[in-house]
Design a protein around this motif. Structure first.
Motif, PDB file in Angstrom:
ATOM      1  N   ASN A 290      58.302  64.053 111.300  1.00 29.37           N
ATOM      2  CA  ASN A 290      57.395  64.857 110.464  1.00 29.37           C
ATOM      3  C   ASN A 290      57.060  64.190 109.129  1.00 29.37           C
ATOM      4  O   ASN A 290      57.062  64.837 108.080  1.00 29.37           O
ATOM      5  CB  ASN A 290      57.985  66.260 110.230  1.00 29.37           C
ATOM      6  CG  ASN A 290      57.963  67.080 111.511  1.00 29.37           C
ATOM      7  OD1 ASN A 290      57.064  66.905 112.340  1.00 29.37           O
ATOM      8  ND2 ASN A 290      58.947  67.932 111.676  1.00 29.37           N
ATOM      9  N   ALA A 291      56.805  62.875 109.174  1.00 30.49           N
ATOM     10  CA  ALA A 291      56.437  62.172 107.943  1.00 30.49           C
ATOM     11  C   ALA A 291      54.926  61.975 107.903  1.00 30.49           C
ATOM     12  O   ALA A 291      54.336  61.581 108.904  1.00 30.49           O
ATOM     13  CB  ALA A 291      57.132  60.812 107.900  1.00 30.49           C
ATOM     14  N   PRO A 292      54.274  62.241 106.764  1.00 28.12           N
ATOM     15  CA  PRO A 292      52.827  62.026 106.675  1.00 28.12           C
ATOM     16  C   PRO A 292      52.508  60.539 106.898  1.00 28.12           C
ATOM     17  O   PRO A 292      53.237  59.661 106.431  1.00 28.12           O
ATOM     18  CB  PRO A 292      52.482  62.437 105.241  1.00 28.12           C
ATOM     19  CG  PRO A 292      53.617  63.282 104.794  1.00 28.12           C
ATOM     20  CD  PRO A 292      54.823  62.795 105.522  1.00 28.12           C
ATOM     21  N   GLY A 293      51.435  60.266 107.633  1.00 30.90           N
ATOM     22  CA  GLY A 293      51.015  58.879 107.856  1.00 30.90           C
ATOM     23  C   GLY A 293      51.608  58.251 109.102  1.00 30.90           C
ATOM     24  O   GLY A 293      51.401  57.071 109.346  1.00 30.90           O
ATOM     25  N   SER A 294      52.363  59.032 109.891  1.00 32.43           N
ATOM     26  CA  SER A 294      52.966  58.471 111.104  1.00 32.43           C
ATOM     27  C   SER A 294      52.491  59.254 112.332  1.00 32.43           C
ATOM     28  O   SER A 294      52.630  60.477 112.385  1.00 32.43           O
ATOM     29  CB  SER A 294      54.495  58.534 110.986  1.00 32.43           C
ATOM     30  OG  SER A 294      55.082  58.501 112.263  1.00 32.43           O
ATOM     31  N   VAL A 295      51.913  58.523 113.305  1.00 34.23           N
ATOM     32  CA  VAL A 295      51.408  59.159 114.526  1.00 34.23           C
ATOM     33  C   VAL A 295      51.796  58.297 115.715  1.00 34.23           C
ATOM     34  O   VAL A 295      51.770  57.068 115.624  1.00 34.23           O
ATOM     35  CB  VAL A 295      49.861  59.310 114.462  1.00 34.23           C
ATOM     36  CG1 VAL A 295      49.292  59.776 115.789  1.00 34.23           C
ATOM     37  CG2 VAL A 295      49.455  60.270 113.359  1.00 34.23           C
ATOM     38  N   VAL A 296      52.141  58.938 116.831  1.00 34.38           N
ATOM     39  CA  VAL A 296      52.535  58.170 118.019  1.00 34.38           C
ATOM     40  C   VAL A 296      51.399  58.194 119.044  1.00 34.38           C
ATOM     41  O   VAL A 296      50.757  59.214 119.251  1.00 34.38           O
ATOM     42  CB  VAL A 296      53.830  58.741 118.640  1.00 34.38           C
ATOM     43  CG1 VAL A 296      54.219  57.950 119.888  1.00 34.38           C
ATOM     44  CG2 VAL A 296      54.952  58.693 117.636  1.00 34.38           C
TER      45      VAL A 296
END
Ligand code: TYD
Ligand code: MG
Length: 486
Positions: A290-296
Motif C-alpha cells: 500500500n505504498a503510493p507510486g507502486s503498482v504490479v
C-alpha cells in the motif's frame, strides 16, 4: 607476401572505413573508430581461417541434400536448456554475453559439471589461470575429472587442442582475449574477434563440437567489439539486468535452433547460480505494501507470465525541460504515456521530474504495462496507493483508450495464488477472460493445488484511462477485501 593496410573499424557496429571519423555514419556512435592493420589476401600464403567449413564447394539441388538430424544434449540446467531451445546442439556456436562480474564464468563452469555426456569438457580461459579456475570450482563444489582446463590465448594452439581432444563441449572464456598469430592487430580488436570467431565456427561445424564463447559487454550494453559477431554465431545469449542484486536473468536474442524471447532466471548465491522456478515470487518479495507510486503488472516473457512491480517517483523540477528517467522500460514510451496523462487530467507534469523503475532489473519490451505505469505515476502524484492486492494490465492508446493485450490467459494465471484479488484489465479482453473463468467454475474438483493456481482474481474491465483511474483511486468502486497480498 601478405600486404598490410590500415583501416578504421567502429567498435560498436563494425562499420569499416579508410579514413578516421569522429562519428560512425552507420550507428552514429561518437569516438568509436579504432585503427586496425589488416592483411590483404595472399597468394601462396597460409589458408584463410574463413575458408568454407562445409567441406564441399559444389552446388547441389535442395532435394539432394540430406537433412541433418539435430542431436541435442541437456546442459543440466532447465533454465539454460529453455533458453537454448532444448539443450546444446552438436556443432553449434553459442555466444554468452554480459557485463564483467555478472556470472558468465560461474554459470559456464557449473554447466560443465552438470553435463551428462560421454567425453571430456574443455574449458579454455584466457582470463584466469588454471589454479584460479580450480579455486572457483572448489568453491562451487565442482570436482570432476572429465573437465579439462587450458589457460591459453592463441587461436592456433586452441584449435589444435580442440581438433586432437574432440571434447563434447568447449568453453572459450573470453573471445576478447583470443588472438590469431596470422593477424597483426592486437587481441580484443574487432578484426581479431571476427577472424577467430570465423575459425571457431569452422571447427565447431566440421568436428561437430559445440563451442560456447564468452563475450564481455561494455557499460552501454553493447558487446565490446563483438556485436559484429552476432550474425556469425548460431545462438546469442545475454545476461540482463544489474549485477548488484542477487537476481540474474539470461535471454536468447538470436537462436538458429529454437525460439527467442524466453527468459531464464537465476539467483547468485555463495555457492554459485541457482535456478529460480517462480520468478514472480522473488521479484515481488520485499515489495512495499500500500505504498503510493507502486503498482504490479503481469508481463509475458516467452511462454511464462512474470509479475513485476513498477515504481514511479515525481519530484518538482528545477529544469526548464523536466527530466524523464526510466529503468527497464523505454524512455520514449514513458514520454508518450506522460503526455497522454497530461492531456486527460492536466496535472502539470511539466513541473515534475519523473523517475520510473521496473523493480528487479527486468526489461519490459511490451505495451501491456502502459496502464500500470500511468497508475503508478498518478498514485505518486496524488500520494494515494493503489491497493496492493490489485494487478493492473492494459495498453493505453493516444486518445486514452485502453487497448486489449495479447496472451491474456497466460498473464492472469497464478494471480490468486500469489495473493492478488483484483485485476484491472482491458474491456476488449472480456470475452477471453470470461471463457476461462467459466471453464474453471465448471471444474468440480475445487480443492486441488492446480485449482488454487488457476482460480481467477475478480476482473474489473475498463475501456478508457479515466475509467481505470476512477476504479483504481476511488476505493468504493473496488470491493474491500480482507485478503492481503503476499
Ligand atoms: P564471474 O562468473 O566471475 O563473472 P564474469 O565471468 O561474468 O565476469 O562472477 C563473478 C561474481 O560472482 C563475483 O562478483 C562474485 C560472484 N560469485 C558469487 O556470488 N558466488 C559464487 O559462488 C561465485 C563463484 C561468484
Ligand atoms: Mg569471467
Amino acid at each position: 607476401m601478405a600486404k598490410s593496410k590500415t583501416q578504421y573499424v567502429c567498435n560498436a557496429c563494425g562499420y569499416e572505413t579508410q579514413g578516421w571519423m569522429g562519428r560512425c555514419p552507420s550507428c552514429r556512435a561518437w569516438n568509436s573508430m579504432i585503427e586496425e592493420k589488416i592483411e590483404t589476401a595472399t597468394t601462396g600464403g597460409k589458408p584463410s581461417m574463413r575458408k568454407n567449413w562445409v567441406g564441399d564447394e559444389g552446388v547441389v539441388a535442395l532435394t539432394d541434400v540430406a537433412a541433418e538430424a539435430k542431436s541435442r544434449f541437456s546442459s543440466g540446467m532447465k533454465e539454460f536448456d529453455r533458453i537454448l531451445g532444448g539443450g546444446f546442439v552438436d556443432g553449434s556456436l553459442v555466444m554468452v554475453g554480459g557485463p564483467p562480474g555478472i556470472g558468465k564464468s560461474t554459470l559456464l563452469l557449473q554447466i560443465c559439471n552438470l553435463i551428462h555426456k560421454e567425453g571430456t569438457i574443455l574449458y579454455v580461459s584466457g582470463e584466469e589461470s588454471k589454479s584460479q579456475i580450480r579455486m572457483r570450482a572448489t568453491r562451487l563444489g565442482i570436482d570432476s575429472p572429465s573437465i579439462s582446463l587450458c589457460s591459453q590465448t592463441s587461436y592456433e594452439y586452441i584449435s589444435e587442442i580442440i581438433s586432437t581432444q574432440r571434447p563434447s563441449l568447449c568453453i572459450i572464456d573470453s573471445i576478447q582475449t583470443l588472438y590469431s598469430e596470422e593477424l597483426t592487430s592486437p587481441p580484443g580488436s574487432i578484426s581479431q574477434a571476427r577472424e577467430v570467431t570465423a575459425g571457431l565456427l569452422r571447427i565447431a561445424k566440421s568436428l561437430m563440437v559445440p563451442i560456447v564463447l564468452v563475450g564481455h559487454v561494455t557499460k552501454d550494453g553493447t558487446l565490446a567489439g563483438p556485436r559484429v559477431l552476432e550474425h556469425m554465431v548460431d545462438t546469442v545469449i545475454y545476461f540482463e539486468g544489474e549485477n548488484s542484486g542477487p537476481f540474474r536473468m539470461i535471454r536468447a536474442v538470436k537462436n538458429r535452433f529454437g525460439s527467442t524471447g524466453e527468459l531464464g532466471f537465476f539467483e547468485m548465491t555463495d555457492t554459485g547460480l541457482k535456478e529460480v522456478e517462480n520468478a514472480s515470487t522473488l521479484l515481488l518479495s520485499g515489495r512495499p505494501i500500500n505504498a503510493p507510486g507502486s503498482v504490479v503488472t503481469s508481463t509475458v516473457e516467452g511462454t511464462r507470465p512474470v509479475f513485476v512491480e513498477i515504481q514511479a517517483l515525481l519530484s518538482p523540477s528545477s529544469f526548464t525541460s523536466p527530466q524523464r528517467m526510466a529503468q527497464g522500460i523505454d524512455r520514449s514510451q514513458i514520454g508518450m504515456l506522460l503526455a497522454i496523462l497530461e492531456k486527460k487530467f492536466s496535472l502539470g507534469m511539466n513541473n515534475f521530474d519523473a523517475y520510473i523503475n521496473v523493480v528487479g532489473g527486468l526489461r519490459i519490451d511490451e505495451r501491456a504495462c502502459d496502464l500500470a505505469v500511468l497508475a503508478a505515476v498518478f498514485s505518486a502524484y496524488k500520494d494515494i496507493p493503489v491497493r496492493s492486492d490489485t494487478m493492473v494490465i492494459g495498453e493505453v492508446g493516444l486518445t486514452g483508450e485502453i487497448r486489449p493485450v495479447d496472451q491474456i490467459e497466460r498473464r492472469v494465471g497464478e494471480m490468486r495464488h500469489l495473493g492478488f484479488s483484483f485485476c484491472v484489465v482491458p474491456g476488449a479482453n472480456r470475452q477471453a477472460l470470461e471463457k476461462i473463468s467459466k471453464n474453471i467454475a465448471s471444474n468440480t474438483r475445487t480443492n486441488t493445488p492446480e485449482h488454487a493456481i488457476l482460480s481467477m482474481p475478480e476482473f474489473i474491465f475498463v475501456d478508457s484511462l479515466s475509467e481505470a483511474i476512477d476504479v483504481l483511486f476511488s476505493f468504493d468502486n473496488v470491493k474491500q477485501s480482507t485478503r492481503g497480498a503476499k
